[in-house]
Design a protein around this motif. Structure first.
Motif, PDB file in Angstrom:
ATOM      1  N   UNK A  42       0.703   2.076  10.997  1.00  0.00           N
ATOM      2  CA  UNK A  42       1.599   3.235  10.999  1.00  0.00           C
ATOM      3  C   UNK A  42       1.479   4.080   9.725  1.00  0.00           C
ATOM      4  N   UNK A  43       2.110   5.258   9.818  1.00  0.00           N
ATOM      5  CA  UNK A  43       2.045   6.228   8.716  1.00  0.00           C
ATOM      6  C   UNK A  43       3.457   6.517   8.208  1.00  0.00           C
ATOM      7  N   UNK A  44       3.609   6.568   6.879  1.00  0.00           N
ATOM      8  CA  UNK A  44       4.871   7.007   6.272  1.00  0.00           C
ATOM      9  C   UNK A  44       4.601   8.274   5.478  1.00  0.00           C
ATOM     10  N   UNK A  45       5.425   9.288   5.695  1.00  0.00           N
ATOM     11  CA  UNK A  45       5.379  10.490   4.873  1.00  0.00           C
ATOM     12  C   UNK A  45       6.678  10.515   4.075  1.00  0.00           C
ATOM     13  N   UNK A  46       6.548  10.602   2.753  1.00  0.00           N
ATOM     14  CA  UNK A  46       7.697  10.351   1.889  1.00  0.00           C
ATOM     15  C   UNK A  46       7.806  11.433   0.815  1.00  0.00           C
ATOM     16  N   UNK A  47       9.008  11.984   0.647  1.00  0.00           N
ATOM     17  CA  UNK A  47       9.230  12.987  -0.406  1.00  0.00           C
ATOM     18  C   UNK A  47       8.948  12.335  -1.763  1.00  0.00           C
ATOM     19  N   UNK A  48       8.239  13.071  -2.576  1.00  0.00           N
ATOM     20  CA  UNK A  48       7.825  12.623  -3.897  1.00  0.00           C
ATOM     21  C   UNK A  48       9.015  12.168  -4.774  1.00  0.00           C
ATOM     22  N   UNK A  49      10.180  12.757  -4.581  1.00  0.00           N
ATOM     23  CA  UNK A  49      11.342  12.417  -5.423  1.00  0.00           C
ATOM     24  C   UNK A  49      12.264  11.383  -4.790  1.00  0.00           C
ATOM     25  N   UNK A  50      11.814  10.734  -3.717  1.00  0.00           N
ATOM     26  CA  UNK A  50      12.671   9.747  -3.057  1.00  0.00           C
ATOM     27  C   UNK A  50      13.092   8.620  -3.988  1.00  0.00           C
ATOM     28  N   UNK A  51      14.221   8.016  -3.656  1.00  0.00           N
ATOM     29  CA  UNK A  51      14.752   6.875  -4.401  1.00  0.00           C
ATOM     30  C   UNK A  51      13.770   5.700  -4.376  1.00  0.00           C
ATOM     31  N   UNK A  52      13.811   4.925  -5.431  1.00  0.00           N
ATOM     32  CA  UNK A  52      12.976   3.734  -5.588  1.00  0.00           C
ATOM     33  C   UNK A  52      13.003   2.811  -4.356  1.00  0.00           C
ATOM     34  N   UNK A  53      14.153   2.680  -3.719  1.00  0.00           N
ATOM     35  CA  UNK A  53      14.255   1.761  -2.582  1.00  0.00           C
ATOM     36  C   UNK A  53      13.453   2.256  -1.379  1.00  0.00           C
ATOM     37  N   UNK A  54      13.348   3.588  -1.222  1.00  0.00           N
ATOM     38  CA  UNK A  54      12.521   4.137  -0.145  1.00  0.00           C
ATOM     39  C   UNK A  54      11.050   3.934  -0.484  1.00  0.00           C
ATOM     40  N   UNK A  55      10.699   4.201  -1.741  1.00  0.00           N
ATOM     41  CA  UNK A  55       9.293   4.060  -2.151  1.00  0.00           C
ATOM     42  C   UNK A  55       8.827   2.624  -2.028  1.00  0.00           C
ATOM     43  N   UNK A  56       9.640   1.683  -2.520  1.00  0.00           N
ATOM     44  CA  UNK A  56       9.231   0.285  -2.463  1.00  0.00           C
ATOM     45  C   UNK A  56       9.274  -0.256  -1.038  1.00  0.00           C
ATOM     46  N   UNK A  57      10.204   0.228  -0.232  1.00  0.00           N
ATOM     47  CA  UNK A  57      10.229  -0.157   1.180  1.00  0.00           C
ATOM     48  C   UNK A  57       8.946   0.284   1.857  1.00  0.00           C
ATOM     49  N   UNK A  58       8.502   1.493   1.529  1.00  0.00           N
ATOM     50  CA  UNK A  58       7.275   2.029   2.117  1.00  0.00           C
ATOM     51  C   UNK A  58       6.075   1.162   1.740  1.00  0.00           C
ATOM     52  N   UNK A  59       5.980   0.811   0.462  1.00  0.00           N
ATOM     53  CA  UNK A  59       4.849  -0.018   0.013  1.00  0.00           C
ATOM     54  C   UNK A  59       4.879  -1.382   0.704  1.00  0.00           C
ATOM     55  N   UNK A  60       6.064  -1.980   0.718  1.00  0.00           N
ATOM     56  CA  UNK A  60       6.224  -3.321   1.284  1.00  0.00           C
ATOM     57  C   UNK A  60       5.899  -3.369   2.784  1.00  0.00           C
ATOM     58  N   UNK A  61       6.079  -2.242   3.469  1.00  0.00           N
ATOM     59  CA  UNK A  61       5.868  -2.219   4.916  1.00  0.00           C
ATOM     60  C   UNK A  61       4.399  -2.385   5.295  1.00  0.00           C
ATOM     61  N   UNK A  62       3.500  -2.072   4.366  1.00  0.00           N
ATOM     62  CA  UNK A  62       2.075  -2.145   4.669  1.00  0.00           C
ATOM     63  C   UNK A  62       1.539  -0.919   5.391  1.00  0.00           C
ATOM     64  N   UNK A  63       2.410   0.051   5.692  1.00  0.00           N
ATOM     65  CA  UNK A  63       1.955   1.290   6.337  1.00  0.00           C
ATOM     66  C   UNK A  63       1.160   2.133   5.334  1.00  0.00           C
ATOM     67  N   UNK A  64       0.399   3.086   5.856  1.00  0.00           N
ATOM     68  CA  UNK A  64      -0.250   4.062   4.979  1.00  0.00           C
ATOM     69  C   UNK A  64       0.826   5.019   4.489  1.00  0.00           C
ATOM     70  N   UNK A  65       0.921   5.196   3.164  1.00  0.00           N
ATOM     71  CA  UNK A  65       1.987   6.035   2.611  1.00  0.00           C
ATOM     72  C   UNK A  65       1.393   7.296   2.006  1.00  0.00           C
ATOM     73  N   UNK A  66       1.878   8.443   2.450  1.00  0.00           N
ATOM     74  CA  UNK A  66       1.481   9.709   1.838  1.00  0.00           C
ATOM     75  C   UNK A  66       2.744  10.378   1.295  1.00  0.00           C
ATOM     76  N   UNK A  67       2.760  10.648  -0.015  1.00  0.00           N
ATOM     77  CA  UNK A  67       3.877  11.391  -0.610  1.00  0.00           C
ATOM     78  C   UNK A  67       3.629  12.875  -0.426  1.00  0.00           C
TER      79      UNK A  67
END
Ligand SMILES: *Cc1c(COP(=O)(O)O)cnc(C)c1O
Length: 388
Positions: free
Chosen positions: A126-151
């Protein structure tokens, strides 16, 4: 191998000191509120997330005491084993009713709610698209999920759209992640456009309402309500620890989503249920916020008053764009931000310097509460005018 394997810690700390990035705790005494005891003296508190002034409210305190006496201090187990109480169910239905969603699930913190929800709903394909200024918990959740993350650049819906056009079809599921009120800036995400893009490209949209719940929207439901998006299917995350004056987090959404999270969110399954005291305090806070809309209105009146005084008396101040009770004064460097925070503290104003790596540029961050008096806000502006 005679070298000390822990040596690097001291070196790393020295680097943090040299960059003026070093942090340490400050001890607050007494009840939380618009004024607090900080290091032995009374200061006006512009550092708190307790927007409605409920963390020190006697009704929450009494609710926590009563729940503790009736159900004990600890919940003794995870929700699926021995930790589930009627109080949890009551709180979850109160959250769902506040959020106008079918269902809700409480976690031990907002941080854990984000980790649990994100890792449960997306994975490697899966793919995650994440706002660059998101809270740490969103960023770390994204990394932990194993999805491809694009800020994507902060609130930049054009870039988000072009990424979706390029990338969406290469992945199974797609999840867009955003804070609704950005916690260190105070601006809002462009929610209506995010909702449109999510629908157009068949993406899930997770909105973190941590700083919006209780503050924004006609009934205090948050940014989703503020923008008139309650009818859209979203994943709403939030915390019980800010305007609700307690501790814990939640996810609100469809019955199916919540049912799925109960079966798949590891940060919910493998951790102890919220304590009776925290649960009862949060429940009491939701009742108060629904019965006393004047608290929310007072937050906004105070924000307007501060803005008006700044416009009149501090026209040169660099205010970051904000549409929330979080107002930030931008400063040149971490050292300057620290020095301004120190000077403010000497004038009896508690307003923290926020520095990298938390944010890209240093600033003083002000949070306005319902319980601030006009005189408190005047004192802040007066103290800032001596510094400018
Ligand atoms: C504070 C905050 C959280 C974490 O909530 P806790 O309940 O304190 O863990 C998550 N997201 C955002 C945007 C926050 O500001």
């Amino acid at each position: 191998m005679a070298t000390d394997p822990y040596d690097w810690i001291e070196q790393s700390l020295a680097t943090i000191h040299r960059a003026d990035w070093y942090r340490s705790v400050k001890t607050i005494h007494g009840l939380p509120g618009a004024t607090v005891q900080l290091e032995g003296r009374e200061v006006i508190n512009f550092a708190s997330n307790d927007y409605l002034g409920l963390a020190g409210d006697d009704r929450l305190i009494q609710a926590a005491i009563a729940a503790t006496k009736e159900f004990g201090t600890g919940s003794t187990g995870s929700r699926l084993l021995s930790g589930h109480r009627e109080l949890h169910r009551e709180l979850e239905s109160a959250i769902a009713s506040l959020k106008q969603t079918e269902s809700a699930l409480v976690f031990s913190s907002g941080y854990l709610a984000n980790l649990g929800a994100i890792t449960a709903i997306v994975g490697k394909r899966d793919l995650i698209l994440s706002d660059q200024y998101n809270h740490s918990s969103l960023k770390n959740g994204a990394i932990l999920s194993g999805a491809t993350v694009i800020d994507y650049p902060h609130c930049d819906v054009e870039t988000l759209k072009s990424q979706l056009e390029k990338q969406r079809l290469r992945y199974r599921r797609c999840l867009i992640l955003t804070d609704s009120v950005f916690s260190m800036d105070g601006d809002l995400c462009p929610l209506p456009t995010l909702v449109e893009l999510a629908e157009q490209f068949s993406c899930m949209l997770l909105v973190d309402e941590a700083h919006a719940t209780g503050v924004l929207g006609a009934t205090g439901a948050g940014c989703v309500e503020h923008f008139g998006c309650t009818k859209h299917q979203l994943i709403e995350v939030g915390t019980l620890s800010k305007a609700l004056g307690s501790l814990g987090g939640y996810v609100a959404g469809s019955t199916a989503l919540i049912d799925f999270l109960r079966n798949r969110a590891t940060s919910w399954i493998y951790t102890t249920a919220l304590t009776p005291a925290d649960t009862a305090a949060a429940l009491s806070a939701i009742n108060i916020l629904q019965q006393e809309p004047e608290r929310r209105q007072q937050v906004w009146r105070n924000v307007d008053y501060l803005r008006q005084l700044i416009a009149q008396q501090l026209p040169n101040l660099k205010l970051l764009p904000s549409e929330s009770p979080i107002l930030c004064f931008q400063l040149e460097s971490a050292a300057e931000a620290l020095s301004v925070a120190q000077q403010l503290k000497k004038s009896g104003i508690f307003a923290p310097a926020i520095r990298p790596p938390t944010v890209p540029t240093s600033r003083i961050r002000i949070s306005i509460m319902a319980t601030h008096e006009l005189a408190h806000i005047e004192r802040l502006v007066e103290a800032m005018s001596y510094i400018n």
